[in-house]
Design a protein around this motif. Structure first.
Motif, PDB file in Angstrom:
ATOM      1  N   UNK A   1     -83.564 -20.325  63.549  1.00 60.81           N
ATOM      2  CA  UNK A   1     -82.467 -19.988  64.456  1.00 60.81           C
ATOM      3  C   UNK A   1     -81.135 -19.990  63.739  1.00 60.81           C
ATOM      4  N   UNK A   2     -80.888 -21.039  62.970  1.00 53.54           N
ATOM      5  CA  UNK A   2     -79.639 -21.115  62.203  1.00 53.54           C
ATOM      6  C   UNK A   2     -79.614 -20.015  61.146  1.00 53.54           C
ATOM      7  N   UNK A   3     -80.718 -19.851  60.409  1.00 51.25           N
ATOM      8  CA  UNK A   3     -80.747 -18.810  59.386  1.00 51.25           C
ATOM      9  C   UNK A   3     -80.463 -17.440  60.012  1.00 51.25           C
ATOM     10  N   UNK A   4     -81.122 -17.122  61.119  1.00 50.54           N
ATOM     11  CA  UNK A   4     -80.946 -15.807  61.743  1.00 50.54           C
ATOM     12  C   UNK A   4     -79.526 -15.601  62.250  1.00 50.54           C
ATOM     13  N   UNK A   5     -78.883 -16.662  62.738  1.00 52.51           N
ATOM     14  CA  UNK A   5     -77.490 -16.552  63.191  1.00 52.51           C
ATOM     15  C   UNK A   5     -76.574 -16.254  62.003  1.00 52.51           C
ATOM     16  N   UNK A   6     -76.804 -16.915  60.880  1.00 45.66           N
ATOM     17  CA  UNK A   6     -76.006 -16.665  59.672  1.00 45.66           C
ATOM     18  C   UNK A   6     -76.294 -15.262  59.142  1.00 45.66           C
ATOM     19  N   UNK A   7     -77.546 -14.869  59.149  1.00 46.02           N
ATOM     20  CA  UNK A   7     -77.920 -13.529  58.682  1.00 46.02           C
ATOM     21  C   UNK A   7     -77.217 -12.456  59.525  1.00 46.02           C
ATOM     22  N   UNK A   8     -77.253 -12.624  60.845  1.00 43.29           N
ATOM     23  CA  UNK A   8     -76.606 -11.652  61.729  1.00 43.29           C
ATOM     24  C   UNK A   8     -75.107 -11.575  61.451  1.00 43.29           C
ATOM     25  N   UNK A   9     -74.454 -12.726  61.286  1.00 43.64           N
ATOM     26  CA  UNK A   9     -73.024 -12.741  60.976  1.00 43.64           C
ATOM     27  C   UNK A   9     -72.758 -12.058  59.639  1.00 43.64           C
ATOM     28  N   UNK A  10     -73.603 -12.332  58.651  1.00 48.84           N
ATOM     29  CA  UNK A  10     -73.428 -11.709  57.336  1.00 48.84           C
ATOM     30  C   UNK A  10     -73.521 -10.188  57.443  1.00 48.84           C
ATOM     31  N   UNK A  11     -74.510  -9.697  58.172  1.00 50.94           N
ATOM     32  CA  UNK A  11     -74.666  -8.250  58.313  1.00 50.94           C
ATOM     33  C   UNK A  11     -73.473  -7.631  59.025  1.00 50.94           C
ATOM     34  N   UNK A  12     -72.945  -8.310  60.035  1.00 50.28           N
ATOM     35  CA  UNK A  12     -71.749  -7.822  60.728  1.00 50.28           C
ATOM     36  C   UNK A  12     -70.598  -7.645  59.744  1.00 50.28           C
ATOM     37  N   UNK A  13     -70.418  -8.631  58.891  1.00 49.70           N
ATOM     38  CA  UNK A  13     -69.290  -8.610  57.971  1.00 49.70           C
ATOM     39  C   UNK A  13     -69.497  -7.627  56.822  1.00 49.70           C
ATOM     40  N   UNK A  14     -70.726  -7.417  56.418  1.00 53.04           N
ATOM     41  CA  UNK A  14     -71.007  -6.554  55.277  1.00 53.04           C
ATOM     42  C   UNK A  14     -71.104  -5.080  55.643  1.00 53.04           C
ATOM     43  N   UNK A  15     -71.444  -4.790  56.878  1.00 51.26           N
ATOM     44  CA  UNK A  15     -71.750  -3.424  57.286  1.00 51.26           C
ATOM     45  C   UNK A  15     -70.658  -2.406  57.030  1.00 51.26           C
ATOM     46  N   UNK A  16     -69.419  -2.803  57.143  1.00 51.69           N
ATOM     47  CA  UNK A  16     -68.327  -1.850  56.977  1.00 51.69           C
ATOM     48  C   UNK A  16     -67.685  -1.855  55.610  1.00 51.69           C
ATOM     49  N   UNK A  17     -68.271  -2.543  54.657  1.00 55.29           N
ATOM     50  CA  UNK A  17     -67.664  -2.631  53.327  1.00 55.29           C
ATOM     51  C   UNK A  17     -67.625  -1.285  52.615  1.00 55.29           C
ATOM     52  N   UNK A  18     -66.567  -1.088  51.867  1.00 50.29           N
ATOM     53  CA  UNK A  18     -66.472   0.064  50.978  1.00 50.29           C
ATOM     54  C   UNK A  18     -66.568  -0.446  49.541  1.00 50.29           C
ATOM     55  N   UNK A  19     -66.786   0.462  48.632  1.00 45.50           N
ATOM     56  CA  UNK A  19     -66.869   0.066  47.220  1.00 45.50           C
ATOM     57  C   UNK A  19     -65.604  -0.651  46.774  1.00 45.50           C
ATOM     58  N   UNK A  20     -64.448  -0.174  47.215  1.00 45.83           N
ATOM     59  CA  UNK A  20     -63.193  -0.803  46.786  1.00 45.83           C
ATOM     60  C   UNK A  20     -63.049  -2.224  47.344  1.00 45.83           C
ATOM     61  N   UNK A  21     -63.656  -2.499  48.509  1.00 50.81           N
ATOM     62  CA  UNK A  21     -63.610  -3.858  49.065  1.00 50.81           C
ATOM     63  C   UNK A  21     -64.246  -4.870  48.123  1.00 50.81           C
ATOM     64  N   UNK A  22     -65.228  -4.440  47.377  1.00 50.70           N
ATOM     65  CA  UNK A  22     -65.971  -5.349  46.510  1.00 50.70           C
ATOM     66  C   UNK A  22     -65.140  -5.860  45.343  1.00 50.70           C
ATOM     67  N   UNK A  23     -64.042  -5.194  45.053  1.00 45.19           N
ATOM     68  CA  UNK A  23     -63.154  -5.627  43.971  1.00 45.19           C
ATOM     69  C   UNK A  23     -62.125  -6.654  44.421  1.00 45.19           C
ATOM     70  N   UNK A  24     -62.051  -6.934  45.719  1.00 40.41           N
ATOM     71  CA  UNK A  24     -61.077  -7.908  46.241  1.00 40.41           C
ATOM     72  C   UNK A  24     -61.395  -9.302  45.716  1.00 40.41           C
ATOM     73  N   UNK A  25     -60.406  -9.989  45.190  1.00 42.42           N
ATOM     74  CA  UNK A  25     -60.588 -11.357  44.693  1.00 42.42           C
ATOM     75  C   UNK A  25     -60.695 -12.296  45.889  1.00 42.42           C
ATOM     76  N   UNK A  26     -61.755 -13.114  45.878  1.00 45.46           N
ATOM     77  CA  UNK A  26     -61.981 -14.052  46.985  1.00 45.46           C
ATOM     78  C   UNK A  26     -61.882 -15.509  46.541  1.00 45.46           C
ATOM     79  N   UNK A  27     -61.846 -15.750  45.239  1.00 42.87           N
ATOM     80  CA  UNK A  27     -61.791 -17.127  44.746  1.00 42.87           C
ATOM     81  C   UNK A  27     -61.098 -17.134  43.384  1.00 42.87           C
ATOM     82  N   UNK A  28     -59.888 -17.686  43.370  1.00 41.91           N
ATOM     83  CA  UNK A  28     -59.119 -17.727  42.133  1.00 41.91           C
ATOM     84  C   UNK A  28     -59.331 -19.020  41.350  1.00 41.91           C
ATOM     85  N   UNK A  29     -60.233 -19.868  41.810  1.00 41.64           N
ATOM     86  CA  UNK A  29     -60.494 -21.137  41.126  1.00 41.64           C
ATOM     87  C   UNK A  29     -61.315 -20.942  39.847  1.00 41.64           C
ATOM     88  N   UNK A  30     -61.785 -19.754  39.586  1.00 46.66           N
ATOM     89  CA  UNK A  30     -62.616 -19.466  38.432  1.00 46.66           C
ATOM     90  C   UNK A  30     -61.868 -18.552  37.464  1.00 46.66           C
TER      91      UNK A  30
END
Length: 168
Positions: free
Chosen positions: A105-134
């Motif tokens: 149940x928890x896994x499927x809820x996270x999976x569904x949320x992930x798909x919602x967030x990933x579905x509209x991505x464009x190639x240029x979105x993938x270049x966005x910096x999300x963590x500057x600690x590295x």
């Protein structure tokens, strides 16, 4: 194929592996350990789900499903709110007890949320910096590939543990 489609397919493959490792097992089987220091299927699936929830929510600036949908209370593990399993001791691994329906149940809820967030991505979105600690800073594309890699590794470990348990 667009990058978003490729990522959606990869996350769907993780889902299939997680379900294959968990479905049909009792809580005792899910929490069984090959030895006293080994990870259980329950811990592996909980951990990979927590990592996906934490990392994807962080990358998109959203609340984690763990807290937003109150899975933290449903599991009742007593870990700190932000715990993902990273660095857990043997005793903490043993403390993760959950039936298959709760884990999935928890896994499927996270999976569904992930798909919602990933579905509209464009190639240029993938270049966005999300963590500057590295160094170099982590882009969204790198973070998502990292999540998929970790999830696949732990889903494979869970499948391996299941196979060992079934042959005992």
């Amino acid at each position: 194929m667009k990058s978003a489609d490729l990522l959606l397919d990869a996350f769907d493959r993780v889902r299939d592996a997680v379900h294959g490792a968990v479905q049909g097992l009792s809580e005792d089987e899910l929490t069984a350990r090959i030895d006293d220091e080994a990870n259980s299927i329950a811990w592996l699936v909980w951990h990979l789900t927590r990592i996906q929830d934490d990392h994807v929510a962080g990358a998109f600036g959203t609340e984690q499903v763990w807290t937003e949908q109150d899975w933290i209370s449903r599991f009742g593990l007593g870990f700190p709110k932000g715990a993902t399993g990273y660095g857990h001791s043997s005793a903490q691994v043993a403390a993760v007890r959950a039936p298959a329906d709760l884990l999935l149940g928890y896994y499927d809820a996270v999976h569904a949320r992930s798909l919602e967030q990933l579905g509209g991505l464009t190639n240029s979105d993938l270049d966005r910096v999300v963590d500057e600690a590295w160094d170099p800073p982590v882009t969204l594309g790198v973070r998502l590939v990292s999540v998929i890699a970790e999830d696949n590794q732990h889903a494979g470990q869970a499948a391996y543990v299941r196979g060992v348990l079934e042959r005992r």
